[in-house]
Write a protein that holds these residues in place. Structure first.
Motif, PDB file in Angstrom:
ATOM      1  N   GLY A  75       0.812  -1.211   0.000  1.00 41.12           N
ATOM      2  CA  GLY A  75       0.000   0.000   0.000  1.00 41.12           C
ATOM      3  C   GLY A  75       0.841   1.254   0.000  1.00 41.12           C
ATOM      4  N   LEU A  76       1.938   1.243   0.775  1.00 45.84           N
ATOM      5  CA  LEU A  76       2.820   2.405   0.834  1.00 45.84           C
ATOM      6  C   LEU A  76       3.593   2.605  -0.464  1.00 45.84           C
ATOM      7  CD1 LEU A  76       3.668   4.575   2.906  1.00 45.84           C
ATOM      8  CD2 LEU A  76       5.564   3.084   3.552  1.00 45.84           C
ATOM      9  N   SER A  77       3.870   1.515  -1.188  1.00 45.33           N
ATOM     10  CA  SER A  77       4.675   1.604  -2.410  1.00 45.33           C
ATOM     11  C   SER A  77       3.842   1.781  -3.670  1.00 45.33           C
ATOM     12  CB  SER A  77       5.538   0.339  -2.551  1.00 45.33           C
ATOM     13  OG  SER A  77       6.343   0.149  -1.409  1.00 45.33           O
ATOM     14  N   VAL A  78       2.589   1.322  -3.647  1.00 44.60           N
ATOM     15  CA  VAL A  78       1.767   1.329  -4.861  1.00 44.60           C
ATOM     16  C   VAL A  78       0.537   2.218  -4.708  1.00 44.60           C
ATOM     17  CG1 VAL A  78       0.467  -0.093  -6.481  1.00 44.60           C
ATOM     18  CG2 VAL A  78       2.565  -0.991  -5.452  1.00 44.60           C
ATOM     19  N   ILE A  79      -0.266   1.960  -3.671  1.00 46.37           N
ATOM     20  CA  ILE A  79      -1.549   2.645  -3.534  1.00 46.37           C
ATOM     21  C   ILE A  79      -1.356   4.121  -3.180  1.00 46.37           C
ATOM     22  CG2 ILE A  79      -3.707   2.702  -2.243  1.00 46.37           C
ATOM     23  CD1 ILE A  79      -3.482  -0.312  -1.942  1.00 46.37           C
ATOM     24  N   VAL A  80      -0.488   4.405  -2.235  1.00 45.55           N
ATOM     25  CA  VAL A  80      -0.266   5.800  -1.833  1.00 45.55           C
ATOM     26  C   VAL A  80       0.272   6.650  -2.988  1.00 45.55           C
ATOM     27  CG1 VAL A  80       1.075   7.297  -0.309  1.00 45.55           C
ATOM     28  CG2 VAL A  80      -0.031   5.264   0.619  1.00 45.55           C
ATOM     29  N   PRO A  81       1.316   6.211  -3.731  1.00 43.31           N
ATOM     30  CA  PRO A  81       1.738   7.011  -4.899  1.00 43.31           C
ATOM     31  C   PRO A  81       0.659   7.145  -5.963  1.00 43.31           C
ATOM     32  CG  PRO A  81       3.462   5.479  -4.268  1.00 43.31           C
ATOM     33  CD  PRO A  81       2.250   5.108  -3.469  1.00 43.31           C
ATOM     34  N   PHE A  82      -0.174   6.111  -6.132  1.00 45.93           N
ATOM     35  CA  PHE A  82      -1.260   6.184  -7.108  1.00 45.93           C
ATOM     36  C   PHE A  82      -2.256   7.267  -6.729  1.00 45.93           C
ATOM     37  CE2 PHE A  82      -5.547   4.790  -8.358  1.00 45.93           C
ATOM     38  CZ  PHE A  82      -5.408   4.809  -9.735  1.00 45.93           C
ATOM     39  N   TYR A  83      -2.682   7.290  -5.473  1.00 43.26           N
ATOM     40  CA  TYR A  83      -3.607   8.329  -5.015  1.00 43.26           C
ATOM     41  C   TYR A  83      -2.948   9.703  -5.026  1.00 43.26           C
ATOM     42  CZ  TYR A  83      -7.083   4.894  -3.503  1.00 43.26           C
ATOM     43  OH  TYR A  83      -8.036   3.908  -3.472  1.00 43.26           O
ATOM     44  N   ARG A  84      -1.650   9.763  -4.737  1.00 45.81           N
ATOM     45  CA  ARG A  84      -0.944  11.042  -4.750  1.00 45.81           C
ATOM     46  C   ARG A  84      -0.897  11.639  -6.159  1.00 45.81           C
ATOM     47  NH1 ARG A  84       4.517   9.723  -3.360  1.00 45.81           N
ATOM     48  NH2 ARG A  84       3.733   9.406  -1.244  1.00 45.81           N
ATOM     49  N   THR A  85      -0.835  10.765  -7.156  1.00 45.18           N
ATOM     50  CA  THR A  85      -0.776  11.234  -8.543  1.00 45.18           C
ATOM     51  C   THR A  85      -2.126  11.736  -9.037  1.00 45.18           C
ATOM     52  OG1 THR A  85       0.987   9.638  -8.981  1.00 45.18           O
ATOM     53  CG2 THR A  85      -0.132  10.580 -10.896  1.00 45.18           C
ATOM     54  N   ILE A  86      -3.191  11.071  -8.632  1.00 44.58           N
ATOM     55  CA  ILE A  86      -4.519  11.384  -9.166  1.00 44.58           C
ATOM     56  C   ILE A  86      -5.234  12.449  -8.338  1.00 44.58           C
ATOM     57  CG2 ILE A  86      -6.790  10.421  -9.692  1.00 44.58           C
ATOM     58  CD1 ILE A  86      -5.470   7.811 -10.327  1.00 44.58           C
TER      59      ILE A  86
END
Length: 299
Positions: free
Chosen positions: A136-147
């Motif tokens: 979640g810290l490596s994939v989900i958090v950067p994904f939400y940060r981008t969008i």
């Protein structure tokens, strides 16, 4: 010889039966003692903040958490809201996926579903919490940060991770409920001219709804008590968030982060035990809801 041998066998069976009864009774009594001891220990520690330190219940439900302030403030409402928000949102995400996966495995494509999908879902249940948190810290958090605006840490990230974690619980209970449904019920629906979708939506799902809700509630209970995975992606900020993408914290997070840094018997330590007591009471509420749903399913 035959009579004495028969008496010896009967005597041996009686001894084995009584031995089994004694061992079973001992295990049951031990289990009850352990449960009541845990409840008593957490309750006495949790209530110490009110009786020994003079903290009022209204202070626990305040909005400001400053244990090192002058005077110290122990408003735990942001943590309670964070726990409920992540658990409810995780259930909203995981419930449709879990029920749909169960319908696919039992009703639509049972051979492919049980051969490929069910092992994958069972594999999710064996993954450690820290792995979920790291993903979640490596994939989900950067994904939400981008969008979305913000740092990506918050309720949305925590709920997404929790929804994946509780998916095996909801799916397995829904699968058992659908598999135990009498075949004649579906055959009668088909005989009346109903399509597969009409049979699933108007017969199968309403009939198994109490069992499906039991799986969802158990999934919420699992999500409510999760600590490490949520702690890694939620941000751990002691305030009430204004959006799903703001950092906040949960009851389990603040307990795990602060308990090791407090002195046993101090005011902050007693307040943390109070938060643990709230967690235990919420677990009892979830168990009560599950029992009510089970009784409704048996009617």
């Amino acid at each position: 010889m035959s009579q004495s041998g028969g008496k010896q066998k009967v005597k041996q069976h009686v001894i084995e039966e009584w031995t089994g009864k004694i061992l079973t009774s001992f295990c049951i009594v031990l289990l009850v003692v352990i449960i009541f001891s845990m409840v008593y220990f957490v309750a006495t520690k949790g209530l110490s903040a009110f009786f020994q330190n003079g903290i009022k219940i209204s202070e626990i439900f305040g909005t400001t958490w400053k244990p090192d302030g002058e005077p110290p403030l122990f408003g735990a409402l942001p943590f309670i809201i964070g726990s409920f928000s992540t658990s409810l949102l995780a259930a909203v995400i995981a419930a449709p996926l879990g029920v749909s996966a169960a319908l696919f495995m039992v009703e639509i494509m049972p051979n492919i579903g049980r051969k490929y999908l069910q092992p994958v879902i069972e594999l999710l249940a064996g993954i450690p919490s820290v792995v979920y948190g790291f993903v979640g810290l490596s994939v989900i958090v950067p994904f939400y940060r981008t969008i979305f605006p913000g740092q990506g840490l918050g309720i949305a990230a925590g709920a997404t991770v929790l929804s994946i974690m509780i998916l095996p619980t909801i799916t397995s209970i829904a699968t058992d409920a659908l598999a135990s449904l009498p075949a004649g019920l579906k055959e009668g629906s088909y005989a009346l001219g109903a399509t597969r979708w009409q049979t699933l939506s108007r017969t199968v799902i309403p009939t198994t709804m109490p069992a499906l809700m039991t799986g969802i509630v158990l999934g919420m209970a699992r999500a409510f008590g999760e600590a490490l995975a949520v702690q890694m992606v939620i941000g751990n900020a002691p305030h009430i968030p204004k959006s799903l993408f703001e950092s906040t914290s949960t009851l389990t997070s603040v307990i795990t982060l602060s308990m090791g840094n407090t002195v046993m018997g101090s005011m902050q330590n007693n307040v943390l035990w109070t938060l643990a007591l709230i967690l235990m009471l919420m677990t009892f509420v979830f168990v009560f809801i599950v029992r009510r749903l089970e009784r409704r399913a048996q009617r």
